[in-house]
Design an enzyme around this catalytic site. Structure first.
Site, PDB file in Angstrom:
ATOM      1  N   GLY A 121      -1.806   9.150 -31.169  1.00 16.57           N
ATOM      2  CA  GLY A 121      -0.868   8.046 -31.253  1.00 16.57           C
ATOM      3  C   GLY A 121       0.155   8.289 -32.348  1.00 16.57           C
ATOM      4  N   GLY A 160       3.022   6.700 -35.290  1.00 14.47           N
ATOM      5  CA  GLY A 160       2.855   5.747 -36.385  1.00 14.47           C
ATOM      6  C   GLY A 160       2.176   6.366 -37.590  1.00 14.47           C
ATOM      7  N   LYS A 165      -8.356  14.060 -33.271  1.00  7.67           N
ATOM      8  CA  LYS A 165      -9.020  13.079 -34.123  1.00  7.67           C
ATOM      9  C   LYS A 165     -10.035  12.299 -33.284  1.00  7.67           C
ATOM     10  CE  LYS A 165      -5.352  10.830 -35.739  1.00  7.67           C
ATOM     11  NZ  LYS A 165      -4.270  11.432 -34.914  1.00  7.67           N
ATOM     12  N   HIS A 190      -5.025   2.382 -37.925  1.00 10.90           N
ATOM     13  CA  HIS A 190      -4.359   1.674 -36.824  1.00 10.90           C
ATOM     14  C   HIS A 190      -4.409   0.174 -37.042  1.00 10.90           C
ATOM     15  CE1 HIS A 190      -6.294   5.368 -35.213  1.00 10.90           C
ATOM     16  NE2 HIS A 190      -5.086   5.570 -34.754  1.00 10.90           N
ATOM     17  N   CYS A 234      26.647  -2.518 -61.715  1.00  6.42           N
ATOM     18  CA  CYS A 234      27.540  -2.576 -60.563  1.00  6.42           C
ATOM     19  C   CYS A 234      28.988  -2.373 -60.967  1.00  6.42           C
ATOM     20  CB  CYS A 234      27.379  -3.895 -59.842  1.00  6.42           C
ATOM     21  SG  CYS A 234      25.770  -4.026 -59.071  1.00  6.42           S
TER      22      CYS A 234
END
Lengths: 489, 489
Positions: free
Chosen positions: B62, B64, B113, B226, B413
């Protein structure tokens, strides 16, 4: 309410020294001057200053930008990096100690990001070193393109483009050039770069509370790397649009910050700001290449993607564009042992790059071996109706599937998942599921829809419906597009 | 309420294909099979399968987890990576297309895996490839140490240790070994590794809402990659304690997951899970080395730090420990062109590594040039009181300084910061400030306290208080420890 930022650290006051200790454990070619806590200097382990016969390049500044600058110490880039506390310029003593530790008879080039503190601390150290007999030059980098000119007496901020100047100067020094020539190449490189950043979150200093400045759904454009607010806050947009905006700013002919025009060759650096996944950096980078080619008429010679100049745990990225020529490419491609310089980037890039075609023996061709009969038998009609109903049933129960999916989410942990009670209202959907879900990979519901959709399509096109056994085989083949555990089962 | 996760992407359905497009733009040695959207395969651009005379190593799963696995494609590691959708195993057709695209007469090793979906999809593809005449072997990696045995029929999850198996197998293949021998080395490597993770946040799938699972101040131990919940949730602790816990789990003699005992040599991989700053990874890594040496009696041969096997935008890391021997070191040290494999790690590590001492000419020595008079004149006493009061005043106004600091935060800035109205109640503190703050580097209040504290100390020790001019010089020298803009001014 803002809460304490989550960080995996020990004492917030020790983050820089503990970072350095971890760094030298990781890279055997690096060492440090242990003048902790004031003097925090990372240096090449292989330089004996008395006899070193090349110019040394030194940089540094406040910490919190890791891997900058210490990760760029190594043969071919920096000889030493002077690390300040988080977001604070290192003190003069630290800079001076670094100069003394590595500078030989050929002298030393200091590359300094354009911030008042760094200019003053490095500048005074340079003067003190000269008074001790060292040859020292200093080049200031200000590559920010977020604000329009005039930028007043302060000028443009130094951002990720500084790393490209490190590389050019480091390679020039390694090639044996004189201090004057190394400084000239560094200065020229600094004039070829423009950078602008986009952030999804505000960085949090170790031990401090998180900022509420950036609301959900908002991003900042033109931010600084020390938590300074961006020039503008906007709704998060698709990254395509974000990149178009950033490129327009960097390449603006009005601000004229970089001398790049149509037909030029350029280099890209896509820099993660600390908490940006590599997936997002690569997506941004690919889109940047395409837009530079198609919308700006530029050829892209090299693409550097990674986290180079971060801002602690800030999510977002900056894009740096550098005008390329043969001399600069030669410096960028030169070998270096600096651990944070990217590898695998060199080489001529075909333009446009064609994707490799699928081999002709692909399974797509195999699917065509069967075909739908001209007329369906009674059994064929029944089978068609059954398959269609089943596939549609799967598509219709999306919400319920999502729910089951959430509950089965820990299936990977090895605990047994209870058999699913498949509702009796779904007898046909059952056809597509095993009777219970094995402890299985995270199950993306998306895959089930892919499968059901593929079945509906192939059903019309080529299932040999009058042959039930062959049709079931074909259903299996259709479902192979699904991926995931469910696809294969 | 959970809100939509902030991501810099386009269509959530396109993240994997756009990642691959960016990847091949970045690394000229990589190409892809354009079977999008089903077939997403990254492969070496330099392999002609018909004539390739070495075993090819293929992995995938998968998406990701970037850079895994596509970032490890390159000479000396993988020949191809098969990319599934996010967190979903790639379909059989994609695996088969990848096998066909690179496998030559020496055959192909699949490294998978240990997840049900990957085992099934890669396993079926292997069978189909064999039926087409390819020589194929498969090695399963399960390196998770978070849960105690028994792990049931599913076994241990595959985590970041898989990358070390890629490297060992890829180097064995590049060395010209047979398929049988490459597979044997990969299998042996897979038995030498143990991994455990710690997370500060839950990953969010593209287009999905963020999870509320992990509360402020909490971390998960033993998580999956996951989004699977961790084995335990705990209060965030100093990273020293977190690492002690993780190492105890990995090296537990009860679970006996890795055959490592006192006196052994080991390799460390500290793996960021996607949103972890390099600073934190390096801190964790340095502490891991120390603890392995001192608490577990192990010698550390190599340390790999970076993001190797991520879980989208999860904050946290995993630690992998691998038992080392000469054969494994040789494979890990072998050259590779895979862009995500770390560089600069090879080489003998002195144990313990001594920090480089400060050069004797350090400024610390310079400070001793002056000394406190035995008796103070009237003027000296006055000066001492004034300096002491001023330094203490700075220390006392911490809160107010923090407030000013926040307001001056955008000084970089380039906009002009208004002159600060220094309160008339702080006339002595004024002594330490310039009358207004120039647009300046982010000013860490910490630095002011460092300066004031250093002054109080040096005041007692060596200010020549009877000589006002010299004393003011010494105050300036004391303040050089401060760093930042304020230090130098």
């Amino acid at each position: 309410m803002a809460s304490q930022a989550k960080k995996l650290i020990n004492d917030p006051d020790d983050v820089v020294t503990e970072f350095i200790e971890g760094l030298v454990e990781t890279y055997p070619n690096l060492q440090y001057l242990d003048g902790f806590p004031e003097v925090k200097v990372v240096l090449r382990a292989d330089i004996s200053p008395a006899t070193y016969d090349k110019v040394v390049v030194i940089s540094g500044g406040g910490s919190g930008h890791e891997p900058a600058h210490a990760g760029f110490v190594g043969e071919g880039m920096l000889a030493a990096a002077i690390c300040g506390d988080v977001f604070a310029s290192p003190p003069v003593d630290a800079v001076l100690a670094g100069i003394r530790a590595v500078t030989g008879p050929m002298g030393c080039l200091l590359i300094v990001k354009n911030y008042t503190g760094d200019r003053l601390n490095f500048g005074l150290a340079a003067e003190l070193a000269k008074s001790e007999g060292y040859m020292v030059e200093m080049v200031i980098v200000g590559d920010d393109c977020a604000l329009p000119p005039p930028r007043g007496i302060v000028g443009r901020r130094g951002l990720a483009g500084t790393i490209l100047v490190h590389k050019v100067a480091g390679a020039a020094a390694a090639a044996g050039l004189s201090l004057k020539d190394v400084a000239a190449e560094a200065k020229r490189a600094s004039e070829m770069i423009g950078t602008m950043g986009v952030a999804l979150s505000v960085c949090t200093l170790p031990g401090q509370a998180t900022s509420n400045r950036l609301a959900p759904g908002k991003m900042e454009l033109g931010l600084g790397i020390h938590g300074e607010p961006g020039v503008a806050v906007a709704d998060i947009q698709p990254v395509d649009m974000v990149i178009s905006h950033v490129l327009t700013k960097i390449l603006s002919p009005e601000s004229n910050y970089v001398p790049i025009s149509r037909g030029n060759r350029v280099i890209i650096m896509t820099n993660g700001l600390g908490a940006t996944p590599i997936m997002e950096l690569m997506i941004a980078s690919g889109k940047t290449v395409t837009k530079l080619q198609l919308e700006h008429g530029l050829a892209v010679d090299r693409v550097y993607v990674g986290s180079f100049m971060t801002s602690l745990d800030m999510a977002g990225f900056s894009i740096t564009i550098m005008k390329a020529d043969e001399s600069i490419l030669q410096r960028l491609d030169a070998a270096t042992k600096a651990p944070a310089w990217p590898v695998g980037v060199n080489g001529n890039r075909p333009t446009p790059k064609f994707p490799v075609p699928m081999p002709p023996s692909s399974l797509k061709a195999m699917n065509v071996s069967s075909s739908r009969p001209r007329e369906l038998s009674k059994q064929g009609l029944l089978l068609e109706a059954a398959i269609e109903a089943a596939a549609k049933a799967v598509i219709d129960i999306k919400d319920q599937l999502n729910e089951w999916d959430g509950e089965a989410g820990d299936a990977d942990c090895g605990s047994t998942v209870s058999p699913l009670k498949v509702s009796s209202s779904l007898p046909l959907a059952h056809f597509f599921f095993p009777p219970f879900w094995l402890p299985a990979q995270y199950l993306p519901v998306l895959q089930l829809f892919k499968g059901a959709t593929a079945i509906l399509e192939d059903l019309k096109n080529h299932y040999p419906l009058n042959d039930a056994a062959e049709t079931v085989n074909e259903v299996g083949t259709s479902m192979r597009v699904m991926g995931g555990t469910s696809g294969i089962m």
